[in-house]
Motif scaffolding. Structure first.
Motif, mmCIF file in Angstrom:
data_model
loop_
_atom_site.group_PDB
_atom_site.id
_atom_site.type_symbol
_atom_site.label_atom_id
_atom_site.label_comp_id
_atom_site.label_asym_id
_atom_site.label_seq_id
_atom_site.Cartn_x
_atom_site.Cartn_y
_atom_site.Cartn_z
ATOM 1 N N ALA A 130 25.563 48.093 33.545
ATOM 2 C CA ALA A 130 26.700 47.612 34.333
ATOM 3 C C ALA A 130 27.964 47.848 33.527
ATOM 4 O O ALA A 130 28.083 47.383 32.393
ATOM 5 C CB ALA A 130 26.543 46.127 34.652
ATOM 6 N N LYS A 131 28.912 48.588 34.109
ATOM 7 C CA LYS A 131 30.139 48.902 33.375
ATOM 8 C C LYS A 131 31.304 49.140 34.334
ATOM 9 O O LYS A 131 31.106 49.477 35.509
ATOM 10 C CB LYS A 131 29.938 50.147 32.510
ATOM 11 N N LYS A 132 32.499 48.943 33.803
ATOM 12 C CA LYS A 132 33.707 49.202 34.579
ATOM 13 C C LYS A 132 33.764 50.665 34.975
ATOM 14 O O LYS A 132 33.624 51.554 34.150
ATOM 15 C CB LYS A 132 34.938 48.839 33.743
ATOM 16 N N LEU A 133 33.977 50.897 36.280
ATOM 17 C CA LEU A 133 34.088 52.266 36.779
ATOM 18 C C LEU A 133 35.533 52.631 37.071
ATOM 19 O O LEU A 133 35.984 53.737 36.773
ATOM 20 C CB LEU A 133 33.243 52.432 38.050
ATOM 21 N N ALA A 134 36.272 51.694 37.674
ATOM 22 C CA ALA A 134 37.661 51.991 38.054
ATOM 23 C C ALA A 134 38.433 50.698 38.242
ATOM 24 O O ALA A 134 37.857 49.630 38.464
ATOM 25 C CB ALA A 134 37.679 52.813 39.342
ATOM 26 N N LEU A 135 39.761 50.817 38.141
ATOM 27 C CA LEU A 135 40.651 49.698 38.412
ATOM 28 C C LEU A 135 41.801 50.221 39.254
ATOM 29 O O LEU A 135 42.595 51.043 38.800
ATOM 30 C CB LEU A 135 41.183 49.083 37.107
ATOM 31 N N HIS A 136 41.870 49.764 40.502
ATOM 32 C CA HIS A 136 42.910 50.198 41.432
ATOM 33 C C HIS A 136 43.741 48.975 41.793
ATOM 34 O O HIS A 136 43.279 48.087 42.501
ATOM 35 C CB HIS A 136 42.275 50.811 42.688
ATOM 36 N N ASP A 137 44.962 48.919 41.285
ATOM 37 C CA ASP A 137 45.781 47.716 41.394
ATOM 38 C C ASP A 137 44.990 46.545 40.796
ATOM 39 O O ASP A 137 44.613 46.588 39.658
ATOM 40 C CB ASP A 137 46.187 47.470 42.847
ATOM 41 N N THR A 159 22.173 52.767 42.351
ATOM 42 C CA THR A 159 23.518 52.389 41.920
ATOM 43 C C THR A 159 24.226 51.650 43.047
ATOM 44 O O THR A 159 24.159 52.069 44.210
ATOM 45 C CB THR A 159 24.356 53.623 41.532
ATOM 46 N N HIS A 160 24.871 50.563 42.690
ATOM 47 C CA HIS A 160 25.734 49.852 43.636
ATOM 48 C C HIS A 160 27.088 49.633 42.987
ATOM 49 O O HIS A 160 27.188 49.499 41.764
ATOM 50 C CB HIS A 160 25.117 48.516 44.041
ATOM 51 N N TRP A 161 28.131 49.606 43.810
ATOM 52 C CA TRP A 161 29.491 49.354 43.325
ATOM 53 C C TRP A 161 29.890 47.937 43.718
ATOM 54 O O TRP A 161 29.930 47.604 44.909
ATOM 55 C CB TRP A 161 30.475 50.346 43.926
ATOM 56 N N LEU A 162 30.208 47.134 42.722
ATOM 57 C CA LEU A 162 30.670 45.774 42.971
ATOM 58 C C LEU A 162 32.188 45.749 42.790
ATOM 59 O O LEU A 162 32.698 46.133 41.734
ATOM 60 C CB LEU A 162 29.992 44.800 42.006
ATOM 61 N N ASN A 163 32.891 45.320 43.821
ATOM 62 C CA ASN A 163 34.356 45.257 43.777
ATOM 63 C C ASN A 163 34.812 43.813 43.605
ATOM 64 O O ASN A 163 34.323 42.910 44.298
ATOM 65 C CB ASN A 163 34.949 45.851 45.061
ATOM 66 N N TRP A 164 35.770 43.636 42.695
ATOM 67 C CA TRP A 164 36.214 42.281 42.351
ATOM 68 C C TRP A 164 37.739 42.226 42.317
ATOM 69 O O TRP A 164 38.379 43.010 41.628
ATOM 70 C CB TRP A 164 35.654 41.887 40.985
ATOM 71 N N ASP A 165 38.310 41.303 43.085
ATOM 72 C CA ASP A 165 39.760 41.092 43.075
ATOM 73 C C ASP A 165 40.106 40.221 41.873
ATOM 74 O O ASP A 165 39.769 39.032 41.835
ATOM 75 C CB ASP A 165 40.198 40.408 44.380
ATOM 76 N N LEU A 166 40.746 40.812 40.879
ATOM 77 C CA LEU A 166 41.044 40.100 39.638
ATOM 78 C C LEU A 166 42.099 39.012 39.837
ATOM 79 O O LEU A 166 42.085 37.996 39.147
ATOM 80 C CB LEU A 166 41.508 41.086 38.571
ATOM 81 N N ALA A 167 43.022 39.216 40.775
ATOM 82 C CA ALA A 167 44.068 38.233 41.010
ATOM 83 C C ALA A 167 43.527 37.001 41.732
ATOM 84 O O ALA A 167 43.878 35.867 41.404
ATOM 85 C CB ALA A 167 45.206 38.851 41.812
ATOM 86 N N GLU A 168 42.630 37.235 42.704
ATOM 87 C CA GLU A 168 42.069 36.125 43.473
ATOM 88 C C GLU A 168 40.728 35.658 42.920
ATOM 89 O O GLU A 168 40.161 34.670 43.399
ATOM 90 C CB GLU A 168 41.915 36.534 44.942
ATOM 91 N N ASN A 169 40.196 36.387 41.931
ATOM 92 C CA ASN A 169 38.944 36.029 41.268
ATOM 93 C C ASN A 169 37.797 35.869 42.271
ATOM 94 O O ASN A 169 37.103 34.843 42.298
ATOM 95 C CB ASN A 169 39.106 34.748 40.449
ATOM 96 N N ARG A 170 37.570 36.921 43.060
ATOM 97 C CA ARG A 170 36.490 36.876 44.051
ATOM 98 C C ARG A 170 35.984 38.280 44.341
ATOM 99 O O ARG A 170 36.683 39.275 44.115
ATOM 100 C CB ARG A 170 36.966 36.236 45.357
ATOM 101 N N GLN A 171 34.751 38.349 44.846
ATOM 102 C CA GLN A 171 34.178 39.630 45.212
ATOM 103 C C GLN A 171 34.762 40.092 46.541
ATOM 104 O O GLN A 171 35.041 39.280 47.432
ATOM 105 C CB GLN A 171 32.651 39.515 45.326
ATOM 106 N N ARG A 220 34.700 52.267 46.867
ATOM 107 C CA ARG A 220 35.742 51.991 45.881
ATOM 108 C C ARG A 220 37.014 52.717 46.303
ATOM 109 O O ARG A 220 36.955 53.749 46.993
ATOM 110 C CB ARG A 220 35.317 52.401 44.474
ATOM 111 N N LEU A 221 38.144 52.159 45.885
ATOM 112 C CA LEU A 221 39.442 52.736 46.209
ATOM 113 C C LEU A 221 39.907 53.638 45.083
ATOM 114 O O LEU A 221 39.671 53.361 43.905
ATOM 115 C CB LEU A 221 40.469 51.627 46.440
ATOM 116 N N THR A 222 40.556 54.737 45.453
ATOM 117 C CA THR A 222 41.146 55.648 44.483
ATOM 118 C C THR A 222 42.541 56.014 44.970
ATOM 119 O O THR A 222 42.925 55.703 46.105
ATOM 120 C CB THR A 222 40.314 56.940 44.333
#
Length: 266
Positions: A130-137, A159-171, A220-222
């Motif tokens: 499990a590792k960071k793949l990308a950070l978009h905003d 493989t699955h992509w887990l997206n996490w909103d860092l500002a709102e602290n939620r998936q 994921r967003l790019t």
């Protein structure tokens, strides 16, 4: 009298100017960029288990799990851990057992391999990553991968992509990103991307009939748009591996909620 009039007029002008500056400041605040999450700090944890008594140079059953752990992000780390546990036990489908931690998973896998050793000499392998793949905003994408080999021609990668909103602290799920009422148009665009992918692969009619388009929850967003991820055996045979479809950014207007259609960074 003229002096008093001039002083009054100057006072009114000063008051008007102050009000205008205050209004401009409020407008600027309304247009400010969304709050940015604090920079991410992390470290990688690695754990490994092998068949008891097996020499490091021997081919034997092994379990290796590598996981990026993010500082001061307990909810994110827990979500990643739960998803990785699920994949290690059930190849990304329903969990194959009820282990609650990685050590239990490893011991159960090694025990199953020992039982099967009477009929097969294959060295079983189980890996998780499990590792960071990308950070978009503020949207972080963590790639969670697993691989299991228990004999046969090849192992099974997931493989699955887990997206996490860092500002709102939620998936964040794909349903949270697609604009209300735009779901069918979104998937129509995804189907177009799938057709373009098949044309690029120069596949025949039989391939198109045997491997039809399906929807995916992994995204994921790019800066160039939105990517959808498909595992092996989903859109194509195992030999073609995992497949990504790209939905161009310029065609996503009106299909994604506004916070997720931000301008690309320079």
């Amino acid at each position: 009298m003229d002096t008093l009039n001039r002083l009054g007029m100057q006072s009114r002008l000063a008051t008007t100017t102050a009000v205008l500056w205050a209004l401009l400041a409020l407008i600027a605040c309304d247009k400010r960029e969304p709050a940015r999450a604090a920079p991410l700090a992390s470290n990688v944890e690695t754990r490994e288990w092998r068949t008891p008594g097996c020499d490091a140079e021997e081919r034997c059953t092994s379990v290796v799990i590598k996981r990026e752990v993010f500082a001061e992000r307990p909810a994110l780390n827990d979500a990643v851990r739960v998803q990785l546990l699920e994949q290690l036990q059930g190849n990304g489908e329903a969990p194959g057992s009820t282990a609650s931690n990685f050590e239990q998973v490893a011991k159960a896998f090694i025990a199953d391999a020992a039982e099967a050793s009477e009929i097969s000499s294959a060295a079983w392998q189980l890996t998780g990553d499990a590792k960071k793949l990308a950070l978009h905003d503020n949207l972080l994408t963590v790639a969670i991968s697993s691989y299991i080999y228990s004999g046969g021609a090849h192992g099974m990668p997931v493989t699955h992509w887990l997206n996490w909103d860092l500002a709102e602290n939620r998936q964040v799920a794909l349903a949270d990103v697609i604009a209300p009422g735009a779901e069918e148009r979104f998937w129509s665009l995804a189907q177009t991307a799938h057709k373009q992918w098949m044309e690029a692969q120069e596949v025949d009619v039989d391939f198109r009939e045997n491997w039809p388009f399906v929807r995916s929850d992994d995204f994921r967003l790019t800066d160039s748009g939105l990517k959808l991820l498909y595992g092996v055996y989903t859109l194509a045979p195992y030999s073609m591996g995992e497949i990504e479809l790209t939905l161009p950014r310029e065609k996503l207007t009106g299909l994604l909620r506004e916070p997720y259609l931000s301008e690309p960074e320079n």
